[in-house]
Each structure stands twice: as C-alpha cells, then as structure tokens.
Design an enzyme around this catalytic site. Structure first.
Site, short mmCIF file in Angstrom:
data_model
loop_
_atom_site.label_atom_id
_atom_site.label_comp_id
_atom_site.label_asym_id
_atom_site.label_seq_id
_atom_site.Cartn_x
_atom_site.Cartn_y
_atom_site.Cartn_z
N TYR A 28 -2.48 -1.16 10.37
CA TYR A 28 -2.41 -1.28 8.91
C TYR A 28 -1.05 -0.79 8.40
CZ TYR A 28 -4.05 -1.07 4.06
OH TYR A 28 -4.20 -1.27 2.69
N SER A 57 0.86 -1.18 0.00
CA SER A 57 0.00 0.00 0.00
C SER A 57 0.90 1.22 0.00
CB SER A 57 -0.87 0.01 1.27
OG SER A 57 -1.52 1.25 1.46
#
Length: 257
Positions: free
Chosen positions: A152, A139
C-alpha cells in the site's frame, strides 16, 4: 468557470471516498461516471438515485481495475473525460517476509497501475477538449510509512510520483494533476471496524476511536467523505488552475508530525 456539464470519471466510487467525491461533482452539475468491479442492480440504482437527486447525468460502468485493459476501456466507454479521479484501492496488512505475492500484485495493480492506464486514455480526451483535471487519491501513506503495509505504501508513493510526472507533461496546457492525501476518513468500511477494535482492546467507542484508530491523526477526528469531495471540487475550479504537481493533505495533521 462553472464545472457544470463537465464529465468526471471516478474509479472505485460506489461507496466511501469515491462516492463522496461523485456526490459533490453531481451536486455541482457535472456528469458523473461511477465505477467499481461489481455489476449489481444496486450499483446502477445508485447512479440513478444520484441523477434524480441532482438533475444531472450519472452512469455506472463496471470495470476490474486489476486488469490494465479493463481500466483503459472504462475511460473509453465513458466517451469523454474532463475530470479523472483515480480513487480505487484495496489494502492488505502483513510483514514483508510474510506478504503474499498475489496480494502485493493486486494492490500495485489496483492502487497504482490502474491510475497509469486510465490517465493514458483520459489525457488525449482532455487535450481535445482543451481542459482537464487529473485528481489522484493517494494517502498519508503516500508521504510517510507504517509497518506491515509495504504494498500500500509503495503504491501510494508511486501515485504521488506519477502525479508529478503528469503535471510536468501537461504544465503548458490547461490541464492539472494533483494528489489528495487523506488520513483516516469516516467511511462505511472504517465504521465497521470500530466494534471489533472496541472488543479487541476492551475499550468504549470514544476511547477506541481516539487512542487506536486515530492514534496517528493529531486532530483526533476523522475526515469526512464530504470534505474529500469538496477538496476535489476545488481542484476542478479556476481558483486551482495554477495548483499542479502537488499533494494536498486532508489528514488532521498526520504528516505534520
């Protein structure tokens, strides 16, 4: 070299980015294993649909990737794995001092630890076949950070680091390991968030997308699942044989800031 006939295992692939990658692989003639934690008729029907559409073999194997042994069994059950795409992931947003421990553990397990477990089983298969590709879907948050996303961000940074280790351990073999780092991608999940964002900020759709959802994405456009699929397919090609241990950002300039 054609990738037709190669077997790809794509975790978290019954929707969104994972499904986009699986579609690109199937269109290129690869055998594909779809995966998620559910085991519904529609999951298996999706695999059958892709198989019919592209004239290749597509299977669905359910596995709860929060369980390391289940993640390992997924690859073992696939039987072979020339291309491994670690895509499965979940999210939770909260301040660190309010972040639930169970949410932290689940995000680390699914977003990061599962990639360790699947890779550990896939690498011997790739070595036996004399060729392999490990593609980790990290990401933009694997390269930068945002508040309230501690688990995350930690998991995605970990995925990027593990990608580099796998690349170094396979550097003298015909196996590569790379991480794709998407920004905001138009998926059904993101689409479902737009109406709530419009109501929350009393904005029209265009303004809500541009000024809220894509605030950090300089292009002011979502990446698409097709673009992610094309990037993953490129990494499987001979053109990418010397690309290993790196990150490829598909983020509209987010990490250029």
């Amino acid at each position: 070299m054609s990738v037709a006939g190669k077997t790809a295992v794509v975790t978290g692939s019954n929707s969104g980015i994972g499904l986009g990658i699986a579609r690109s692989f199937a269109a290129a003639g690869m055998k594909v294993v779809l995966n998620s934690y559910t085991d519904r008729k529609e999951d298996h029907a999706l695999a059958e649909e892709l198989a019919r559409e592209h004239g290749t073999e597509v299977r669905y194997i359910a596995a709860d990737l929060s369980d390391g042994e289940a993640a390992r069994r997924l690859v073992s059950e696939a039987g072979s794995c020339d291309v491994l795409v670690n895509n499965a992931g979940i999210q939770h947003v909260a301040a660190i001092d309010e972040f639930p421990t169970d949410k932290w553990n689940a995000i680390i397990a699914i977003n990061m630890s599962s990639a360790f477990h699947t890779t550990a089983v896939a690498l011997p298969m790739m070595r036996a076949a004399g060729w392999g590709r490990v593609i980790n879907i990290a990401s933009a948050h694997g390269l930068t950070a945002s508040p309230y996303k501690s688990a995350y961000v930690a998991a995605k940074h970990g995925v990027v680091g593990m990608t580099k280790v796998v690349a170094l351990e396979t550097a003298e073999e015909p196996i590569t390991a790379n991480a794709i780092c998407p920004g905001y991608v138009m998926t059904p999940l993101v689409e479902s968030q737009i109406p709530d964002t419009m109501r929350k900020y009393d904005m029209d759709r265009e303004t809500a997308v541009r000024d809220v959802l894509l605030q950090r994405q300089p292009s002011k456009e979502f990446a698409t699942t097709d673009q992610l699929g094309g990037t993953a397919l490129f990494l499987c090609s001979d053109h990418a044989a010397q690309i290993t241990g790196t990150t490829i950002s598909v983020d509209g300039g987010w990490t250029a800031l």
